[in-house]
Design a protein around this motif. Structure first.
Motif, PDB file in Angstrom:
ATOM      1  N   LEU A  69     -75.214 -11.054  -9.568  1.00  0.00           N
ATOM      2  CA  LEU A  69     -76.282 -10.250  -8.905  1.00  0.00           C
ATOM      3  C   LEU A  69     -77.596 -10.838  -9.744  1.00  0.00           C
ATOM      4  O   LEU A  69     -78.741 -10.319  -9.282  1.00  0.00           O
ATOM      5  N   ASP A  70     -77.512 -11.851 -10.132  1.00  0.00           N
ATOM      6  CA  ASP A  70     -78.842 -12.333 -11.028  1.00  0.00           C
ATOM      7  C   ASP A  70     -79.239 -13.888  -9.990  1.00  0.00           C
ATOM      8  O   ASP A  70     -79.609 -14.779 -10.417  1.00  0.00           O
ATOM      9  N   ALA A  71     -79.114 -13.351  -8.793  1.00  0.00           N
ATOM     10  CA  ALA A  71     -79.489 -14.312  -7.598  1.00  0.00           C
ATOM     11  C   ALA A  71     -81.163 -14.558  -7.568  1.00  0.00           C
ATOM     12  O   ALA A  71     -81.764 -13.640  -7.827  1.00  0.00           O
ATOM     13  N   ASP A  72     -81.543 -15.771  -7.169  1.00  0.00           N
ATOM     14  CA  ASP A  72     -82.846 -16.082  -7.038  1.00  0.00           C
ATOM     15  C   ASP A  72     -83.232 -15.942  -5.718  1.00  0.00           C
ATOM     16  O   ASP A  72     -83.302 -16.837  -4.884  1.00  0.00           O
ATOM     17  N   PHE A  73     -83.523 -14.467  -5.507  1.00  0.00           N
ATOM     18  CA  PHE A  73     -83.899 -14.106  -4.375  1.00  0.00           C
ATOM     19  C   PHE A  73     -85.053 -14.969  -3.576  1.00  0.00           C
ATOM     20  O   PHE A  73     -85.025 -15.272  -2.443  1.00  0.00           O
ATOM     21  N   ALA A  74     -86.081 -15.182  -4.242  1.00  0.00           N
ATOM     22  CA  ALA A  74     -87.517 -15.684  -3.940  1.00  0.00           C
ATOM     23  C   ALA A  74     -87.182 -17.165  -3.646  1.00  0.00           C
ATOM     24  O   ALA A  74     -87.503 -17.821  -2.516  1.00  0.00           O
ATOM     25  N   GLY A  75     -86.224 -17.963  -4.361  1.00  0.00           N
ATOM     26  CA  GLY A  75     -86.020 -19.316  -4.187  1.00  0.00           C
ATOM     27  C   GLY A  75     -84.845 -19.463  -2.887  1.00  0.00           C
ATOM     28  O   GLY A  75     -85.132 -20.169  -2.250  1.00  0.00           O
ATOM     29  N   LEU A  76     -84.115 -18.502  -2.670  1.00  0.00           N
ATOM     30  CA  LEU A  76     -83.287 -18.537  -1.552  1.00  0.00           C
ATOM     31  C   LEU A  76     -84.014 -18.249  -0.251  1.00  0.00           C
ATOM     32  O   LEU A  76     -83.896 -19.030   0.944  1.00  0.00           O
ATOM     33  N   ALA A  77     -84.980 -17.244  -0.198  1.00  0.00           N
ATOM     34  CA  ALA A  77     -85.804 -16.868   0.824  1.00  0.00           C
ATOM     35  C   ALA A  77     -86.727 -18.096   1.150  1.00  0.00           C
ATOM     36  O   ALA A  77     -86.923 -18.600   2.530  1.00  0.00           O
ATOM     37  N   LYS A  78     -87.346 -18.868   0.139  1.00  0.00           N
ATOM     38  CA  LYS A  78     -88.094 -20.074   0.101  1.00  0.00           C
ATOM     39  C   LYS A  78     -87.253 -21.163   0.906  1.00  0.00           C
ATOM     40  O   LYS A  78     -87.774 -21.859   1.904  1.00  0.00           O
ATOM     41  N   LEU A 133     -69.867  -4.044  -5.787  1.00  0.00           N
ATOM     42  CA  LEU A 133     -70.701  -3.030  -5.771  1.00  0.00           C
ATOM     43  C   LEU A 133     -69.982  -1.783  -6.095  1.00  0.00           C
ATOM     44  O   LEU A 133     -70.822  -0.600  -6.485  1.00  0.00           O
ATOM     45  N   GLY A 134     -68.713  -1.606  -5.705  1.00  0.00           N
ATOM     46  CA  GLY A 134     -68.049  -0.268  -5.926  1.00  0.00           C
ATOM     47  C   GLY A 134     -67.349  -0.230  -7.516  1.00  0.00           C
ATOM     48  O   GLY A 134     -66.522   0.571  -7.552  1.00  0.00           O
ATOM     49  N   ASP A 135     -67.511  -1.327  -8.208  1.00  0.00           N
ATOM     50  CA  ASP A 135     -66.824  -1.408  -9.754  1.00  0.00           C
ATOM     51  C   ASP A 135     -67.748  -0.883 -10.606  1.00  0.00           C
ATOM     52  O   ASP A 135     -68.868  -1.739 -11.102  1.00  0.00           O
ATOM     53  N   PRO A 136     -67.942   0.203 -11.062  1.00  0.00           N
ATOM     54  CA  PRO A 136     -68.864   0.835 -12.166  1.00  0.00           C
ATOM     55  C   PRO A 136     -68.827  -0.054 -13.534  1.00  0.00           C
ATOM     56  O   PRO A 136     -69.933  -0.156 -13.973  1.00  0.00           O
ATOM     57  N   ALA A 137     -67.740  -0.715 -13.693  1.00  0.00           N
ATOM     58  CA  ALA A 137     -67.710  -1.402 -15.116  1.00  0.00           C
ATOM     59  C   ALA A 137     -68.365  -2.651 -15.077  1.00  0.00           C
ATOM     60  O   ALA A 137     -69.149  -3.195 -15.769  1.00  0.00           O
ATOM     61  N   ALA A 167     -74.462  -5.625 -14.722  1.00  0.00           N
ATOM     62  CA  ALA A 167     -75.399  -6.441 -13.588  1.00  0.00           C
ATOM     63  C   ALA A 167     -77.009  -6.490 -13.877  1.00  0.00           C
ATOM     64  O   ALA A 167     -77.357  -5.285 -14.600  1.00  0.00           O
ATOM     65  N   PRO A 168     -77.592  -7.511 -13.715  1.00  0.00           N
ATOM     66  CA  PRO A 168     -79.165  -7.494 -14.165  1.00  0.00           C
ATOM     67  C   PRO A 168     -79.856  -6.705 -13.288  1.00  0.00           C
ATOM     68  O   PRO A 168     -80.939  -6.459 -13.476  1.00  0.00           O
ATOM     69  N   ILE A 169     -79.341  -6.030 -11.997  1.00  0.00           N
ATOM     70  CA  ILE A 169     -79.908  -5.167 -11.138  1.00  0.00           C
ATOM     71  C   ILE A 169     -78.954  -4.140 -10.618  1.00  0.00           C
ATOM     72  O   ILE A 169     -77.934  -4.442 -10.338  1.00  0.00           O
ATOM     73  N   LEU A 220     -80.676  -3.351  -4.595  1.00  0.00           N
ATOM     74  CA  LEU A 220     -80.381  -4.543  -3.849  1.00  0.00           C
ATOM     75  C   LEU A 220     -81.023  -4.686  -2.584  1.00  0.00           C
ATOM     76  O   LEU A 220     -81.571  -5.469  -2.389  1.00  0.00           O
ATOM     77  N   ARG A 221     -81.033  -3.750  -1.724  1.00  0.00           N
ATOM     78  CA  ARG A 221     -81.639  -3.690  -0.538  1.00  0.00           C
ATOM     79  C   ARG A 221     -83.188  -3.950  -0.594  1.00  0.00           C
ATOM     80  O   ARG A 221     -83.756  -5.006   0.109  1.00  0.00           O
ATOM     81  N   GLU A 222     -83.844  -3.249  -1.401  1.00  0.00           N
ATOM     82  CA  GLU A 222     -85.218  -3.564  -1.775  1.00  0.00           C
ATOM     83  C   GLU A 222     -85.659  -4.807  -2.185  1.00  0.00           C
ATOM     84  O   GLU A 222     -86.496  -5.499  -1.682  1.00  0.00           O
ATOM     85  N   ALA A 223     -84.516  -5.222  -3.165  1.00  0.00           N
ATOM     86  CA  ALA A 223     -84.794  -6.780  -3.703  1.00  0.00           C
ATOM     87  C   ALA A 223     -84.776  -7.898  -2.695  1.00  0.00           C
ATOM     88  O   ALA A 223     -85.415  -8.654  -2.630  1.00  0.00           O
ATOM     89  N   CYS A 224     -83.884  -7.523  -1.655  1.00  0.00           N
ATOM     90  CA  CYS A 224     -83.592  -8.588  -0.716  1.00  0.00           C
ATOM     91  C   CYS A 224     -84.529  -8.565   0.364  1.00  0.00           C
ATOM     92  O   CYS A 224     -85.310  -9.361   0.572  1.00  0.00           O
ATOM     93  N   GLU A 225     -85.026  -7.130   0.840  1.00  0.00           N
ATOM     94  CA  GLU A 225     -86.012  -7.047   1.939  1.00  0.00           C
ATOM     95  C   GLU A 225     -87.369  -7.328   1.498  1.00  0.00           C
ATOM     96  O   GLU A 225     -88.357  -7.910   2.286  1.00  0.00           O
ATOM     97  N   ARG A 226     -87.466  -7.413   0.210  1.00  0.00           N
ATOM     98  CA  ARG A 226     -88.971  -7.923  -0.188  1.00  0.00           C
ATOM     99  C   ARG A 226     -89.189  -9.243  -0.168  1.00  0.00           C
ATOM    100  O   ARG A 226     -90.347  -9.721  -0.123  1.00  0.00           O
ATOM    101  N   HIS A 227     -88.045 -10.028   0.144  1.00  0.00           N
ATOM    102  CA  HIS A 227     -88.195 -11.481   0.473  1.00  0.00           C
ATOM    103  C   HIS A 227     -87.577 -11.848   1.997  1.00  0.00           C
ATOM    104  O   HIS A 227     -87.375 -13.002   1.949  1.00  0.00           O
ATOM    105  N   GLY A 228     -87.620 -10.869   2.577  1.00  0.00           N
ATOM    106  CA  GLY A 228     -87.203 -11.142   4.031  1.00  0.00           C
ATOM    107  C   GLY A 228     -85.741 -11.376   4.270  1.00  0.00           C
ATOM    108  O   GLY A 228     -85.390 -12.092   4.982  1.00  0.00           O
TER     109      GLY A 228
END
Length: 375
Positions: A290-299, A312-316, A321-323, A328-336
């Motif tokens: 989950l340390d994806a470069d959302f901005a770079g991928l969107a670009k 996502l269903g594994d609590p451990a 995770a960094p996020i 996650l949905r907000e982080a993705c949609e912020r970059h389209g």
């Protein structure tokens, strides 16, 4: 403007609702004080909702049936496959060569493009454990025994089909079917993955062409190897083919494994953006970090990201995770970017992750990969 059959249906349902509403106020003691019009309106809304759901289900069933039927036409229209030989290893160029412009003398079909990528070298050998598997996969490729499957990608929570993913599964002479997870490793180890992807892309475009007159809005996700972006000699034929098919960009989503995209250098990411510039939407699959470069991928043009529901269903694992999964949905949609919840297998699995509010989902819960007959 509403069609005449739609207006007639609405009129018939309105009349039926009105008759039932009046009858209810007369026959049911508890409803005698209610105005018949209110009851009739409630019944009309109920009837119309049932009708809409029935029509959507019938449309989805018809579309899947058409894919089955058209796949048989696809087999008839395609020619024999070229001999599948591993491409020779070539170094990645230090600088980005200029993209060739498609002209009248350009490659005429993607089968020829795949042949151009081959070299006159001895066949590479796969690891010993994969030897038999590689032989079976190579034999399936050379004898037109690669079956096409489709799996739906649905909206959540409505579960309406929005897209399909095309899956290729080789079958050996004895009839055994190999899933992608089994054979991709052998293909990559032997140097055949690029040619395999080239042929699958060709068949996907042929399928889209046949669907244009009956299901113009159908869109298909197609998984390609990120290695095709790493070398200019494999990227150029891919780019030229997609440039000629750019009018169908709305029907094809090019998908790449997230791990492979992470390993691309600047030249590889530039090539990825060139595909997006042609109008094709891009997707990254198998996101387990989950340390994806959302901005770079969107670009670069990425518009979909598939997140493993198991992660996502594994609590451990999520605790480190960094996020947070809820963000996650907000982080993705912020970059389209549209997030997709993938590998959803059971109702309990989906219920556990319902609070993430992902707009799209994929997995056996929503539909197992369906064989396209005789593909």
């Amino acid at each position: 403007m509403p069609s005449l059959p739609g207006l007639l249906t609405f009129a018939a349902l309105s009349l039926a609702a009105l008759v039932l509403g009046v009858s209810a106020t007369r026959l049911v003691p508890g409803l005698a004080a209610q105005h018949p019009g209110i009851i009739a309106l409630a019944l009309l809304l109920l009837f119309w909702t049932i009708r809409e759901r029935w029509q959507r289900r019938r449309l989805q069933t018809r579309l899947l049936a058409e894919i089955d039927a058209l796949s048989e036409e696809l087999v008839a229209m395609r020619g024999p496959l070229p001999e599948m030989r591993p491409a020779a290893a070539m170094p990645v160029p230090r600088s980005e060569p200029k993209l060739r412009v498609v002209s009248a003398s350009a490659v005429q079909s993607y089968e020829q493009a795949a042949q151009l990528m081959e070299a006159d070298a001895d066949e590479a050998t796969a690891p010993a454990d994969d030897g038999l598997l590689l032989d079976a996969v190579r034999d399936a490729l050379n004898n037109n025994r690669v079956e096409l499957h489709v799996q739906p990608i649905v909206s959540l929570p409505q579960r309406r089909i929005k897209f399909f993913e095309l899956l290729a599964r080789p079958r050996d002479a004895a009839g055994r079917e190999y899933q992608a997870a089994e054979c991709i490793g052998a293909l990559e180890a032997s140097g055949l993955r690029d040619e395999f992807d080239a042929l699958m892309l060709l068949r996907s475009v042929q399928l889209v062409r046949k669907l244009e007159s009956r299901a113009r809005n159908a869109a298909f996700f197609l998984n390609l190897s990120p290695a095709m972006l790493a070398r200019i000699e494999t990227f150029n034929p891919l780019y030229e083919f997609l440039q000629r098919e750019r009018e169908r960009a709305g029907n094809i989503v090019l998908e790449f494994a997230h791990d492979g995209i992470r390993d691309l250098d600047r030249a590889g990411m530039y090539r990825l953006s060139r595909l997006a510039a042609l109008g094709f939407a891009l997707s990254v699959d198998g996101v387990t970090r989950l340390d994806a470069d959302f901005a770079g991928l969107a670009k670069a043009g990425v518009r979909f990201m598939k997140f493993d529901a198991g992660l996502l269903g594994d609590p451990a694992r999520m605790a480190q995770a960094p996020i947070a999964a809820e963000d996650l949905r907000e982080a993705c949609e912020r970059h389209g970017i549209v997030p997709v919840l993938s590998k959803v297998e059971t109702e309990a699995h989906l219920l556990k992750l319902a609070d993430l509010d992902f707009p799209l989902g994929q997995g056996h819960l929503f539909g197992v990969p369906k064989l396209a007959k005789a593909a």
